[in-house]
Scaffold this motif. Structure first.
Motif, PDB file in Angstrom:
ATOM      1  N   PRO A  73       0.900  -1.312  -0.137  1.00 35.02           N
ATOM      2  CA  PRO A  73       0.066  -0.099   0.022  1.00 35.02           C
ATOM      3  C   PRO A  73       0.895   1.279  -0.049  1.00 35.02           C
ATOM      4  CG  PRO A  73      -0.533  -1.562   1.712  1.00 35.02           C
ATOM      5  CD  PRO A  73       0.679  -1.857   1.162  1.00 35.02           C
ATOM      6  N   LEU A  74       0.350   2.394  -0.767  1.00 33.68           N
ATOM      7  CA  LEU A  74       1.062   3.587  -0.696  1.00 33.68           C
ATOM      8  C   LEU A  74      -0.230   4.639  -0.225  1.00 33.68           C
ATOM      9  CD1 LEU A  74       2.309   3.289  -4.548  1.00 33.68           C
ATOM     10  CD2 LEU A  74       3.514   3.153  -2.468  1.00 33.68           C
ATOM     11  N   PRO A  75       0.431   5.870   0.124  1.00 31.88           N
ATOM     12  CA  PRO A  75      -0.222   6.887   0.642  1.00 31.88           C
ATOM     13  C   PRO A  75      -1.407   7.041  -0.218  1.00 31.88           C
ATOM     14  CG  PRO A  75       2.093   7.366   0.998  1.00 31.88           C
ATOM     15  CD  PRO A  75       1.748   6.137   0.054  1.00 31.88           C
ATOM     16  N   TYR A  76      -2.736   7.594   0.195  1.00 37.44           N
ATOM     17  CA  TYR A  76      -3.843   8.002  -0.520  1.00 37.44           C
ATOM     18  C   TYR A  76      -3.219   9.153  -1.423  1.00 37.44           C
ATOM     19  CZ  TYR A  76      -7.247   5.160   2.090  1.00 37.44           C
ATOM     20  OH  TYR A  76      -7.576   4.224   2.703  1.00 37.44           O
ATOM     21  N   GLY A  77      -3.709   9.001  -2.702  1.00 42.17           N
ATOM     22  CA  GLY A  77      -3.128  10.240  -3.560  1.00 42.17           C
ATOM     23  C   GLY A  77      -1.844   9.975  -4.326  1.00 42.17           C
ATOM     24  N   ALA A  78      -1.055   8.740  -3.953  1.00 42.97           N
ATOM     25  CA  ALA A  78       0.082   8.582  -4.611  1.00 42.97           C
ATOM     26  C   ALA A  78       0.040   7.774  -6.091  1.00 42.97           C
ATOM     27  CB  ALA A  78       0.807   7.607  -3.669  1.00 42.97           C
ATOM     28  N   ASP A  79       0.921   7.967  -7.039  1.00 47.82           N
ATOM     29  CA  ASP A  79       0.521   7.394  -8.229  1.00 47.82           C
ATOM     30  C   ASP A  79       0.986   5.704  -7.638  1.00 47.82           C
ATOM     31  OD1 ASP A  79      -0.346   9.483  -9.665  1.00 47.82           O
ATOM     32  OD2 ASP A  79       1.970   9.658 -10.313  1.00 47.82           O
ATOM     33  N   GLY A  80       0.096   4.983  -8.185  1.00 47.23           N
ATOM     34  CA  GLY A  80       0.234   3.419  -7.963  1.00 47.23           C
ATOM     35  C   GLY A  80       0.411   2.731  -9.281  1.00 47.23           C
ATOM     36  N   VAL A  81       0.417   1.482  -9.092  1.00 51.85           N
ATOM     37  CA  VAL A  81       0.278   0.446 -10.172  1.00 51.85           C
ATOM     38  C   VAL A  81      -1.147   0.129 -10.175  1.00 51.85           C
ATOM     39  CG1 VAL A  81       0.998  -1.718 -10.849  1.00 51.85           C
ATOM     40  CG2 VAL A  81       2.489  -0.322  -9.856  1.00 51.85           C
ATOM     41  N   PRO A  82      -1.617   0.134 -11.702  1.00 52.12           N
ATOM     42  CA  PRO A  82      -3.077   0.035 -11.787  1.00 52.12           C
ATOM     43  C   PRO A  82      -3.381  -1.553 -11.208  1.00 52.12           C
ATOM     44  CG  PRO A  82      -2.227   0.649 -13.783  1.00 52.12           C
ATOM     45  CD  PRO A  82      -1.174   0.566 -12.757  1.00 52.12           C
ATOM     46  N   ARG A  83      -4.340  -1.521 -10.453  1.00 50.75           N
ATOM     47  CA  ARG A  83      -4.728  -3.266  -9.975  1.00 50.75           C
ATOM     48  C   ARG A  83      -5.571  -3.832 -11.102  1.00 50.75           C
ATOM     49  NH1 ARG A  83      -7.251  -2.074  -3.838  1.00 50.75           N
ATOM     50  NH2 ARG A  83      -5.664  -0.634  -3.371  1.00 50.75           N
ATOM     51  N   GLN A  84      -5.267  -5.067 -10.774  1.00 43.62           N
ATOM     52  CA  GLN A  84      -6.012  -6.204 -11.517  1.00 43.62           C
ATOM     53  C   GLN A  84      -7.419  -6.035 -11.142  1.00 43.62           C
ATOM     54  OE1 GLN A  84      -3.310  -6.695 -13.656  1.00 43.62           O
ATOM     55  NE2 GLN A  84      -4.661  -8.619 -14.112  1.00 43.62           N
ATOM     56  N   PRO A  85      -8.406  -6.233 -12.167  1.00 38.18           N
ATOM     57  CA  PRO A  85      -9.880  -6.146 -11.712  1.00 38.18           C
ATOM     58  C   PRO A  85     -10.002  -7.414 -11.063  1.00 38.18           C
ATOM     59  CG  PRO A  85      -9.482  -6.510 -14.201  1.00 38.18           C
ATOM     60  CD  PRO A  85      -7.928  -6.257 -13.395  1.00 38.18           C
ATOM     61  N   GLU A  86     -11.030  -7.450 -10.533  1.00 37.23           N
ATOM     62  CA  GLU A  86     -11.418  -8.344  -9.374  1.00 37.23           C
ATOM     63  C   GLU A  86     -12.374  -9.469  -9.983  1.00 37.23           C
ATOM     64  OE1 GLU A  86     -12.908  -9.441  -4.876  1.00 37.23           O
ATOM     65  OE2 GLU A  86     -12.469  -7.348  -5.557  1.00 37.23           O
ATOM     66  N   GLY A  87     -12.181 -10.746 -10.148  1.00 41.34           N
ATOM     67  CA  GLY A  87     -13.422 -11.848 -10.465  1.00 41.34           C
ATOM     68  C   GLY A  87     -13.583 -11.875 -11.728  1.00 41.34           C
ATOM     69  N   VAL A  88     -12.228 -11.585 -12.548  1.00 43.70           N
ATOM     70  CA  VAL A  88     -12.270 -12.007 -14.126  1.00 43.70           C
ATOM     71  C   VAL A  88     -12.219 -13.215 -14.431  1.00 43.70           C
ATOM     72  CG1 VAL A  88     -11.035 -11.176 -16.291  1.00 43.70           C
ATOM     73  CG2 VAL A  88     -11.088  -9.474 -14.540  1.00 43.70           C
ATOM     74  N   VAL A  89     -13.193 -13.546 -15.238  1.00 45.38           N
ATOM     75  CA  VAL A  89     -12.981 -15.186 -15.654  1.00 45.38           C
ATOM     76  C   VAL A  89     -12.483 -15.129 -17.048  1.00 45.38           C
ATOM     77  CG1 VAL A  89     -14.785 -17.197 -16.433  1.00 45.38           C
ATOM     78  CG2 VAL A  89     -15.309 -15.301 -14.428  1.00 45.38           C
ATOM     79  N   ARG A  90     -11.340 -15.931 -17.021  1.00 47.25           N
ATOM     80  CA  ARG A  90     -10.480 -15.754 -18.020  1.00 47.25           C
ATOM     81  C   ARG A  90     -10.534 -17.598 -18.669  1.00 47.25           C
ATOM     82  NH1 ARG A  90      -7.844 -12.708 -14.492  1.00 47.25           N
ATOM     83  NH2 ARG A  90      -7.308 -10.868 -15.086  1.00 47.25           N
ATOM     84  N   THR A  91     -10.199 -17.547 -19.758  1.00 46.05           N
ATOM     85  CA  THR A  91      -9.679 -18.960 -20.303  1.00 46.05           C
ATOM     86  C   THR A  91      -8.459 -19.347 -19.509  1.00 46.05           C
ATOM     87  OG1 THR A  91      -8.541 -18.401 -22.168  1.00 46.05           O
ATOM     88  CG2 THR A  91     -10.962 -18.702 -22.463  1.00 46.05           C
ATOM     89  N   PRO A  92      -8.112 -20.668 -19.503  1.00 44.10           N
ATOM     90  CA  PRO A  92      -6.876 -20.903 -18.738  1.00 44.10           C
ATOM     91  C   PRO A  92      -5.576 -20.320 -19.757  1.00 44.10           C
ATOM     92  CG  PRO A  92      -8.237 -23.116 -18.815  1.00 44.10           C
ATOM     93  CD  PRO A  92      -8.984 -21.752 -19.564  1.00 44.10           C
ATOM     94  N   GLU A  93      -5.650 -20.270 -20.963  1.00 43.21           N
ATOM     95  CA  GLU A  93      -4.678 -19.824 -21.714  1.00 43.21           C
ATOM     96  C   GLU A  93      -4.508 -18.227 -21.383  1.00 43.21           C
ATOM     97  OE1 GLU A  93      -7.085 -21.913 -22.935  1.00 43.21           O
ATOM     98  OE2 GLU A  93      -5.661 -23.424 -22.984  1.00 43.21           O
ATOM     99  N   GLU A  94      -5.721 -17.608 -21.341  1.00 41.99           N
ATOM    100  CA  GLU A  94      -5.814 -16.185 -20.971  1.00 41.99           C
ATOM    101  C   GLU A  94      -5.081 -16.036 -19.735  1.00 41.99           C
ATOM    102  OE1 GLU A  94      -9.519 -14.571 -23.510  1.00 41.99           O
ATOM    103  OE2 GLU A  94      -9.800 -15.367 -21.390  1.00 41.99           O
ATOM    104  N   THR A  95      -5.293 -16.838 -18.681  1.00 43.31           N
ATOM    105  CA  THR A  95      -4.869 -16.955 -17.479  1.00 43.31           C
ATOM    106  C   THR A  95      -3.343 -16.846 -17.404  1.00 43.31           C
ATOM    107  OG1 THR A  95      -6.896 -17.727 -16.450  1.00 43.31           O
ATOM    108  CG2 THR A  95      -4.866 -17.735 -15.164  1.00 43.31           C
ATOM    109  N   VAL A  96      -2.713 -17.806 -18.002  1.00 41.54           N
ATOM    110  CA  VAL A  96      -1.392 -17.986 -18.096  1.00 41.54           C
ATOM    111  C   VAL A  96      -0.563 -17.108 -18.825  1.00 41.54           C
ATOM    112  CG1 VAL A  96       0.624 -19.649 -19.134  1.00 41.54           C
ATOM    113  CG2 VAL A  96      -1.521 -20.710 -17.998  1.00 41.54           C
TER     114      VAL A  96
END
Length: 188
Positions: free
Chosen positions: A45-68
């Protein structure tokens, strides 16, 4: 692993809301606790307002190939925390028969995360646990190369990295030590 409590969701407001006196926890649009602080490439975690790395969206359903492919991209970029979130989505949304494979891969990514953050004992422990879990799954399923993942080579990579961090006593560069999920060349 419990990372879902620290990940933002699509309804994340991005700012704290108070639940009661002395409780200023970040909440999503449904009132669930969700940490909205930005994070660095290793998920810290970084302080609020800091530039961070975009998070992975939660609950994404991918094919196994897309996941890998997505997990490999994140590992190559030195973002094993984010790769673990991709594996976590696969273990939660994929078929029950593959649940332990994806969970083991998530443990490997978290082990690399800890080793890069400087938690060498925890990192080594998770690397070994993930190696054992993926090997156990492959043995039980009879699939040594599920979705092209070289389980044997990944497990060997994990055990070697665990030994290295314990012997050297210092954190590792996550991108430089990222595994190759497919193919014989698993490390760099």
């Amino acid at each position: 692993m419990g990372s879902t409590d620290s990940r933002g969701s699509a309804g994340d407001t991005g700012s704290p809301s108070a639940e009661g006196p002395g409780d200023a926890r970040d909440r999503d649009s449904e009132g669930r606790a969700r940490n909205a602080r930005p994070r660095d490439g290793l998920g810290r975690p970084l302080p609020y307002g800091a530039d961070g790395v975009p998070r992975q969206p939660e609950g994404v359903v991918r094919t196994p190939e897309e996941t890998v492919a997505e997990a490999q991209r994140l590992l190559d970029e030195g973002k094993p925390f984010h790769a673990h979130e991709v594996f976590e989505d696969a273990w939660k949304s994929g078929p029950d028969a593959e649940r332990e494979l994806w969970r083991g891969l998530a443990q490997l990514a978290v082990g690399l995360t800890h080793a890069a953050r400087g938690n060498l004992t925890g990192g080594a422990r998770l690397l070994r646990r993930g190696a054992a879990a993926t090997e156990s799954w492959a043995s039980g399923s009879g699939q040594p190369l599920p979705h092209g993942i070289d389980v044997e080579a990944i497990a060997a990579w994990a055990r070697e990295l665990a030994q290295d961090v314990e012997q050297n006593g210092r954190s590792v560069d996550a991108g430089a030590r990222a595994p190759r999920l497919r193919g014989a060349d698993t490390g760099r």
